[in-house]
Design a protein around this motif. Structure first.
Motif, PDB file in Angstrom:
ATOM      1  N   ARG A  66      -8.208  -3.430 -11.037  1.00  0.00           N
ATOM      2  CA  ARG A  66      -7.401  -2.207 -11.154  1.00  0.00           C
ATOM      3  C   ARG A  66      -5.922  -2.504 -10.919  1.00  0.00           C
ATOM      4  NH1 ARG A  66      -8.505   3.165  -8.819  1.00  0.00           N
ATOM      5  NH2 ARG A  66      -6.705   4.436  -9.352  1.00  0.00           N
ATOM      6  N   TYR A  67      -5.651  -3.330  -9.901  1.00  0.00           N
ATOM      7  CA  TYR A  67      -4.276  -3.739  -9.598  1.00  0.00           C
ATOM      8  C   TYR A  67      -4.164  -5.252  -9.701  1.00  0.00           C
ATOM      9  CZ  TYR A  67      -2.989   0.930  -8.134  1.00  0.00           C
ATOM     10  OH  TYR A  67      -2.708   2.277  -8.137  1.00  0.00           O
ATOM     11  N   SER A  93      -2.803  -1.712 -13.425  1.00  0.00           N
ATOM     12  CA  SER A  93      -1.407  -1.686 -12.973  1.00  0.00           C
ATOM     13  C   SER A  93      -0.979  -3.091 -12.587  1.00  0.00           C
ATOM     14  CB  SER A  93      -1.241  -0.763 -11.759  1.00  0.00           C
ATOM     15  OG  SER A  93      -1.456   0.585 -12.134  1.00  0.00           O
ATOM     16  N   TYR A  94       0.160  -3.509 -13.123  1.00  0.00           N
ATOM     17  CA  TYR A  94       0.729  -4.822 -12.840  1.00  0.00           C
ATOM     18  C   TYR A  94       1.849  -4.614 -11.829  1.00  0.00           C
ATOM     19  CZ  TYR A  94       2.652  -9.501 -13.801  1.00  0.00           C
ATOM     20  OH  TYR A  94       3.083 -10.805 -13.705  1.00  0.00           O
ATOM     21  N   VAL A  95       1.644  -5.103 -10.613  1.00  0.00           N
ATOM     22  CA  VAL A  95       2.606  -4.894  -9.524  1.00  0.00           C
ATOM     23  C   VAL A  95       3.373  -6.192  -9.293  1.00  0.00           C
ATOM     24  CG1 VAL A  95       2.907  -4.177  -7.123  1.00  0.00           C
ATOM     25  CG2 VAL A  95       0.996  -3.253  -8.469  1.00  0.00           C
ATOM     26  N   ALA A 147       0.853   4.658  -7.639  1.00  0.00           N
ATOM     27  CA  ALA A 147       0.454   3.409  -6.979  1.00  0.00           C
ATOM     28  C   ALA A 147       0.537   3.534  -5.461  1.00  0.00           C
ATOM     29  CB  ALA A 147       1.322   2.262  -7.466  1.00  0.00           C
ATOM     30  N   GLU A 148       1.519   4.298  -4.972  1.00  0.00           N
ATOM     31  CA  GLU A 148       1.679   4.476  -3.524  1.00  0.00           C
ATOM     32  C   GLU A 148       0.383   4.980  -2.897  1.00  0.00           C
ATOM     33  OE1 GLU A 148       4.709   6.775  -0.491  1.00  0.00           O
ATOM     34  OE2 GLU A 148       4.106   7.800  -2.327  1.00  0.00           O
ATOM     35  N   SER A 149      -0.259   5.919  -3.536  1.00  0.00           N
ATOM     36  CA  SER A 149      -1.488   6.497  -3.005  1.00  0.00           C
ATOM     37  C   SER A 149      -2.590   5.459  -2.862  1.00  0.00           C
ATOM     38  CB  SER A 149      -1.944   7.630  -3.930  1.00  0.00           C
ATOM     39  OG  SER A 149      -3.174   8.150  -3.502  1.00  0.00           O
ATOM     40  N   ASP A 150      -2.780   4.635  -3.896  1.00  0.00           N
ATOM     41  CA  ASP A 150      -3.815   3.599  -3.836  1.00  0.00           C
ATOM     42  C   ASP A 150      -3.466   2.470  -2.880  1.00  0.00           C
ATOM     43  OD1 ASP A 150      -5.612   4.778  -5.569  1.00  0.00           O
ATOM     44  OD2 ASP A 150      -4.850   3.753  -7.348  1.00  0.00           O
ATOM     45  N   LEU A 151      -2.220   2.008  -2.940  1.00  0.00           N
ATOM     46  CA  LEU A 151      -1.840   0.858  -2.120  1.00  0.00           C
ATOM     47  C   LEU A 151      -1.872   1.178  -0.635  1.00  0.00           C
ATOM     48  CD1 LEU A 151       1.040  -0.847  -4.161  1.00  0.00           C
ATOM     49  CD2 LEU A 151      -1.422  -1.061  -4.385  1.00  0.00           C
ATOM     50  N   THR A 152      -1.547   2.419  -0.274  1.00  0.00           N
ATOM     51  CA  THR A 152      -1.582   2.788   1.142  1.00  0.00           C
ATOM     52  C   THR A 152      -2.955   3.321   1.542  1.00  0.00           C
ATOM     53  OG1 THR A 152      -0.691   4.978   0.630  1.00  0.00           O
ATOM     54  CG2 THR A 152       0.884   3.294   1.247  1.00  0.00           C
ATOM     55  N   GLY A 156      -4.577  -0.173   2.179  1.00  0.00           N
ATOM     56  CA  GLY A 156      -4.061  -0.337   3.537  1.00  0.00           C
ATOM     57  C   GLY A 156      -2.707  -0.999   3.666  1.00  0.00           C
ATOM     58  N   LEU A 157      -1.913  -1.009   2.599  1.00  0.00           N
ATOM     59  CA  LEU A 157      -0.564  -1.564   2.692  1.00  0.00           C
ATOM     60  C   LEU A 157       0.407  -0.509   3.213  1.00  0.00           C
ATOM     61  CD1 LEU A 157      -0.243  -3.632  -0.626  1.00  0.00           C
ATOM     62  CD2 LEU A 157      -0.761  -4.468   1.663  1.00  0.00           C
ATOM     63  N   ASN A 158       1.568  -0.957   3.639  1.00  0.00           N
ATOM     64  CA  ASN A 158       2.610  -0.061   4.131  1.00  0.00           C
ATOM     65  C   ASN A 158       3.650   0.114   3.007  1.00  0.00           C
ATOM     66  OD1 ASN A 158       4.271   1.488   5.756  1.00  0.00           O
ATOM     67  ND2 ASN A 158       5.173  -0.262   6.804  1.00  0.00           N
ATOM     68  N   ALA A 159       3.222   0.769   1.927  1.00  0.00           N
ATOM     69  CA  ALA A 159       4.072   0.925   0.742  1.00  0.00           C
ATOM     70  C   ALA A 159       4.508   2.370   0.584  1.00  0.00           C
ATOM     71  CB  ALA A 159       3.306   0.466  -0.500  1.00  0.00           C
ATOM     72  N   ARG A 160       5.741   2.549   0.118  1.00  0.00           N
ATOM     73  CA  ARG A 160       6.211   3.907  -0.152  1.00  0.00           C
ATOM     74  C   ARG A 160       7.037   3.924  -1.428  1.00  0.00           C
ATOM     75  NH1 ARG A 160       9.641   2.044   3.847  1.00  0.00           N
ATOM     76  NH2 ARG A 160      11.854   2.524   3.625  1.00  0.00           N
TER      77      ARG A 160
END
Length: 196
Positions: A66-67, A93-95, A147-152, A156-160
């Motif tokens: 997915r990511y 999604s390519y991050v 992406a913020e919703s999935d990554l955090t 469990g990342l600290n992304a905003r």
């Protein structure tokens, strides 16, 4: 449903994040050019520590992920994106987490666009080796908010989310680095002058 993610390049960032992803139930795949060198796979497994990571070819790493997190050296960030494009598709999604300048981020977005995958700019603000998955990450681009919703929430990342405009997050990182490193340099110079 278990989320599958992939790392392109398995260095400090990938090794710091994969354990956190495992803890959230995500399946982690990775591809690194080191795999093609003698003893390279053993080095990569050592970097992973106790985390569960499937080291596979580039196409297999991207399939059903997915990511996709690009964590290569800055000099090959565009090349890595080009190599991924044939295997990317809509719904992925390519991050790009590489510490490149804003113009390079915009170039990478253009490289990824024909694949149908969403591009997300990520600017890592701290020392990942020290703070791991708690490191501040700014997200940019039209797909950054989602992406913020999935990554955090999921990984469990600290992304905003920072800006819909590609390059803004990287510009913030550059200015922050100039200020903080410049301040450190001035402090050291003052201390050295004071000691003399």
């Amino acid at each position: 449903m278990t989320m599958r993610v992939a790392f392109i390049g398995f260095g400090e960032v990938a090794s710091a994040f994969c354990a956190a992803f495992n803890a959230r139930g995500a399946r982690v795949a990775a591809y690194d050019v080191l795999m093609d060198q003698p003893g390279g796979l053993d080095k990569l497994k050592s970097r992973a520590g106790g985390a569960s990571v499937e080291f596979v070819s580039l196409d297999k790493a991207l399939r059903d992920s997915r990511y996709i997190f690009s964590t290569v050296t800055t000099t090959v960030a565009k090349d890595a994106a080009r190599a991924c494009v044939p295997f990317l598709k809509a719904g992925q999604s390519y991050v790009d987490m590489n510490a490149t300048n804003p113009n390079v981020k915009a170039d990478i977005e253009q490289i990824i666009a024909p694949s149908g995958a969403a591009f997300v700019e990520a600017a890592v603000l701290g020392a990942v080796g020290v703070t791991g998955a708690k490191t501040d990450i700014l997200l940019g681009g039209p797909h950054g908010k989602r992406a913020e919703s999935d990554l955090t929430g999921v990984l469990g990342l600290n992304a905003r989310f920072y800006s819909e405009e590609i390059g803004k997050a990287s510009t913030f990182k550059m200015l922050r680095s100039v200020f903080s490193k410049g301040l450190e340099a001035l402090l050291l110079e003052f201390l050295a002058a004071g000691e003399r």
